[in-house]
Enzyme design. Structure first.
Site, PDB file in Angstrom:
ATOM      1  N   ASP A 161      -3.767 -61.819  38.453  1.00 18.03           N
ATOM      2  CA  ASP A 161      -3.687 -63.273  38.603  1.00 18.03           C
ATOM      3  C   ASP A 161      -2.597 -63.832  37.684  1.00 18.03           C
ATOM      4  OD1 ASP A 161      -6.311 -63.310  40.138  1.00 18.03           O
ATOM      5  OD2 ASP A 161      -6.944 -62.461  38.231  1.00 18.03           O
ATOM      6  N   HIS A 189     -12.196 -63.613  37.883  1.00 18.75           N
ATOM      7  CA  HIS A 189     -11.206 -63.103  38.851  1.00 18.75           C
ATOM      8  C   HIS A 189     -11.763 -63.396  40.252  1.00 18.75           C
ATOM      9  CE1 HIS A 189      -8.324 -60.680  40.944  1.00 18.75           C
ATOM     10  NE2 HIS A 189      -9.259 -59.898  41.421  1.00 18.75           N
TER      11      HIS A 189
HETATM   12  N1  LIG Z   1      -9.466 -56.865  39.598  1.00 22.88           N
HETATM   13  C1  LIG Z   1      -8.449 -56.956  40.442  1.00 22.88           C
HETATM   14  O1  LIG Z   1      -7.493 -57.698  40.201  1.00 22.88           O
HETATM   15  C2  LIG Z   1      -8.428 -56.157  41.702  1.00 22.88           C
HETATM   16  C3  LIG Z   1      -9.518 -55.417  42.078  1.00 22.88           C
HETATM   17  N2  LIG Z   1      -9.523 -54.686  43.242  1.00 22.88           N
HETATM   18  C4  LIG Z   1     -10.734 -53.910  43.548  1.00 22.88           C
HETATM   19  O2  LIG Z   1     -10.524 -52.551  43.201  1.00 22.88           O
HETATM   20  C5  LIG Z   1     -11.455 -51.734  43.930  1.00 22.88           C
HETATM   21  C6  LIG Z   1     -10.760 -50.521  44.539  1.00 22.88           C
HETATM   22  O3  LIG Z   1      -9.830 -50.944  45.505  1.00 22.88           O
HETATM   23  P1  LIG Z   1      -9.041 -49.902  46.436  1.00 22.88           P
HETATM   24  O4  LIG Z   1      -8.470 -48.796  45.623  1.00 22.88           O
HETATM   25  O5  LIG Z   1      -8.151 -50.711  47.286  1.00 22.88           O
HETATM   26  O6  LIG Z   1     -10.250 -49.361  47.321  1.00 22.88           O
HETATM   27  P2  LIG Z   1     -10.333 -47.989  48.165  1.00 22.88           P
HETATM   28  O7  LIG Z   1     -11.503 -48.116  49.069  1.00 22.88           O
HETATM   29  O8  LIG Z   1      -9.008 -47.631  48.724  1.00 22.88           O
HETATM   30  O9  LIG Z   1     -10.669 -46.924  47.023  1.00 22.88           O
HETATM   31  C7  LIG Z   1     -11.839 -46.967  46.295  1.00 22.88           C
HETATM   32  C8  LIG Z   1     -12.189 -45.537  45.952  1.00 22.88           C
HETATM   33  O10 LIG Z   1     -13.290 -45.578  45.064  1.00 22.88           O
HETATM   34  C9  LIG Z   1     -14.139 -44.509  45.396  1.00 22.88           C
HETATM   35  N3  LIG Z   1     -15.466 -44.801  44.856  1.00 22.88           N
HETATM   36  C10 LIG Z   1     -16.435 -45.589  45.377  1.00 22.88           C
HETATM   37  N4  LIG Z   1     -17.518 -45.548  44.603  1.00 22.88           N
HETATM   38  C11 LIG Z   1     -17.248 -44.742  43.584  1.00 22.88           C
HETATM   39  C12 LIG Z   1     -17.985 -44.296  42.460  1.00 22.88           C
HETATM   40  N5  LIG Z   1     -19.264 -44.662  42.275  1.00 22.88           N
HETATM   41  N6  LIG Z   1     -17.390 -43.444  41.603  1.00 22.88           N
HETATM   42  C13 LIG Z   1     -16.119 -43.045  41.794  1.00 22.88           C
HETATM   43  N7  LIG Z   1     -15.381 -43.426  42.837  1.00 22.88           N
HETATM   44  C14 LIG Z   1     -15.935 -44.260  43.717  1.00 22.88           C
HETATM   45  C15 LIG Z   1     -14.082 -44.421  46.917  1.00 22.88           C
HETATM   46  O11 LIG Z   1     -14.492 -43.130  47.377  1.00 22.88           O
HETATM   47  C16 LIG Z   1     -12.612 -44.710  47.167  1.00 22.88           C
HETATM   48  O12 LIG Z   1     -11.837 -43.521  47.211  1.00 22.88           O
HETATM   49  C17 LIG Z   1     -12.098 -52.675  44.969  1.00 22.88           C
HETATM   50  O13 LIG Z   1     -13.369 -53.103  44.500  1.00 22.88           O
HETATM   51  C18 LIG Z   1     -11.134 -53.849  45.004  1.00 22.88           C
HETATM   52  O14 LIG Z   1     -11.744 -55.044  45.437  1.00 22.88           O
HETATM   53  C19 LIG Z   1      -8.443 -54.656  44.051  1.00 22.88           C
HETATM   54  C20 LIG Z   1      -7.311 -55.368  43.722  1.00 22.88           C
HETATM   55  C21 LIG Z   1      -7.230 -56.191  42.539  1.00 22.88           C
HETATM   56  O1  LIG Z   2      -8.679 -60.005  46.664  1.00 21.33           O
HETATM   57  C1  LIG Z   2      -9.201 -58.879  46.629  1.00 21.33           C
HETATM   58  O2  LIG Z   2     -10.272 -58.579  47.158  1.00 21.33           O
HETATM   59  C2  LIG Z   2      -8.488 -57.831  45.835  1.00 21.33           C
HETATM   60  C3  LIG Z   2      -8.203 -58.465  44.545  1.00 21.33           C
HETATM   61  O3  LIG Z   2      -9.052 -58.589  43.692  1.00 21.33           O
HETATM   62  C4  LIG Z   2      -6.919 -59.171  44.400  1.00 21.33           C
HETATM   63  O4  LIG Z   2      -5.971 -58.901  45.161  1.00 21.33           O
HETATM   64  O5  LIG Z   2      -6.825 -59.984  43.499  1.00 21.33           O
END
Ligand SMILES: NC(=O)C1=CN([C@@H]2O[C@H](COP(=O)(O)OP(=O)(O)OC[C@H]3O[C@@H](n4cnc5c(N)ncnc54)[C@H](O)[C@@H]3O)[C@@H](O)[C@H]2O)C=CC1
Ligand SMILES: O=C([O-])CC(=O)C(=O)O
Length: 327
Positions: A161, A189
């Protein structure tokens, strides 16, 4: 040669993992002279474990000089053993039409056993960044489950952000992103976050005065930053990954190595700015010697106070929804 640092990454076979691991291994997070050992956690699912092996094969194929070794596992006690840094990415991402808090039920429970394992086996000085959404409340769950560590070792990611806000202001004013300083993202967030341009600076001058367009600040800047994640999902069909990984690198690098800039971090509230203890709240922070400090003495107008109260309320509601996980 420095002693290697151990870095755990959960969800290592996911889309953020794929943008993150190569940059950690190349030294962009902890320094170009800092060897690393990667400890990668994925779910005990054949497809996920196979995909993780594939990512580890590619890491091997980069022959990164700083990557001393790595382990891939589905056991949290192996992944977090002696780690100096833990990046908790593994969690379900949201799809179109969802708010991040809609993930609380699916994701919240992940952070109890992981927090517990971190408390039991990680380095006593471990620094934890929670990326998996809803990041602030998941960080609270992990923090509460990790016995024997300090709350200040648990943070949530507000840096994406923060970086989004820097670019919006740079583009509006025609300046470089490096001209924009003292940005701050307050609260959750989520779409209730408060990106504060009134205390930011552009090329040494107050940003809000330089912009001189209250309608743009209220009607464009704030909602654009608040809803950027949803806009990326709408455009890509998937949630942001490379920019999220980049923000995680920035967050940990500045926390470990220090920064001369204000950075936004989700940290345990300590009463600063009237936010009571017990939630993970986005604040402007400065970092030095491996520690962060919440920037003090900022005076908010009534507009900002109302925004900050709204995001505080949302975090308190999220906490109430998962109270059963906070033992
Ligand atoms: N805080 C932020 O600014 C942001 C947060 N996110 C969040 O990050 C997270 C991951 O996003 P992506 O990589 O795009 O998702 P993705 O679905 O591509 O990858 C997530 C991975 O985590 C694994 N996983 C699920 N549960 C697990 C556990 N208990 N232990 C270990 N691994 C586990 C899955 O098998 C998968 O490979 C989501 O919750 C998303 O919303 C995404 C973008 C920004
Ligand atoms: O918006 C979402 O779900 C993924 C995220 O946290 C971001 O891009 O800031």
């Amino acid at each position: 040669m420095k002693k290697p640092m151990r870095v755990a990454v959960t969800g290592a076979a996911g889309q953020i993992g794929y943008s993150l691991l190569f940059r950690i291994a190349s030294g962009e997070m902890l320094g170009k002279d800092q060897p690393v050992i990667l400890q990668l956690l994925e779910i005990p699912d054949e497809k996920a474990q196979k995909a993780l092996k594939g990512v580890m094969m590619e890491l091997d194929d980069c022959a990164f000089p700083l990557l001393q070794s790595m382990v891939g596992t589905s056991d949290a006690n192996v992944a977090f053993k002696d780690v100096d840094v833990a990046l908790l990415v593994g969690a379900r991402p949201r799809g179109p039409g969802m708010e991040r808090k809609d993930l609380l039920e699916a994701n919240g429970a992940i952070f109890v056993p992981q927090g517990k394992a971190i408390g039991e086996v990680a380095s006593r000085d471990v620094k934890v960044l929670v990326v998996g959404n809803p990041a602030n409340t998941n960080a609270l769950i992990a923090m509460k489950a990790a016995k024997g560590l300090k709350p200040s070792q648990f943070t949530a990611m507000m840096r994406l952000d923060h970086n989004r806000a820097l670019t919006q202001v740079a583009q509006k004013t025609g300046k470089a992103v490096t001209d924009v300083k003292k940005m701050s993202i307050w609260g959750n967030h989520s779409a209730t976050q408060y990106p504060d341009v009134f205390h930011a600076e552009v090329a040494g001058k107050n940003a809000a005065q330089t912009i001189n367009d209250q309608a743009w600040i209220e009607g464009t800047f704030i909602p654009t930053v608040q809803k950027r994640g949803a806009a990326i999902i709408d455009a890509r069909g998937l949630s942001s990954a490379a920019s999220a990984a980049n923000a995680a690198i920035d967050h940990v690098r500045d926390w470990v190595l220090g920064s001369s800039e204000w950075v936004s971090m989700g940290v345990p509230s300590d009463g600063s700015y009237g936010i009571p203890e017990g939630i993970i709240f986005g604040y402007p922070c400065t970092t030095a010697n491996g520690q962060y400090t919440i920037v003090k003495g900022i005076e908010h107008n009534d507009f900002a106070k109302a925004k900050i109260a709204a995001t505080q309320k949302e975090l308190e509601e999220e906490r109430a929804a998962i109270a059963h996980l906070l033992k």
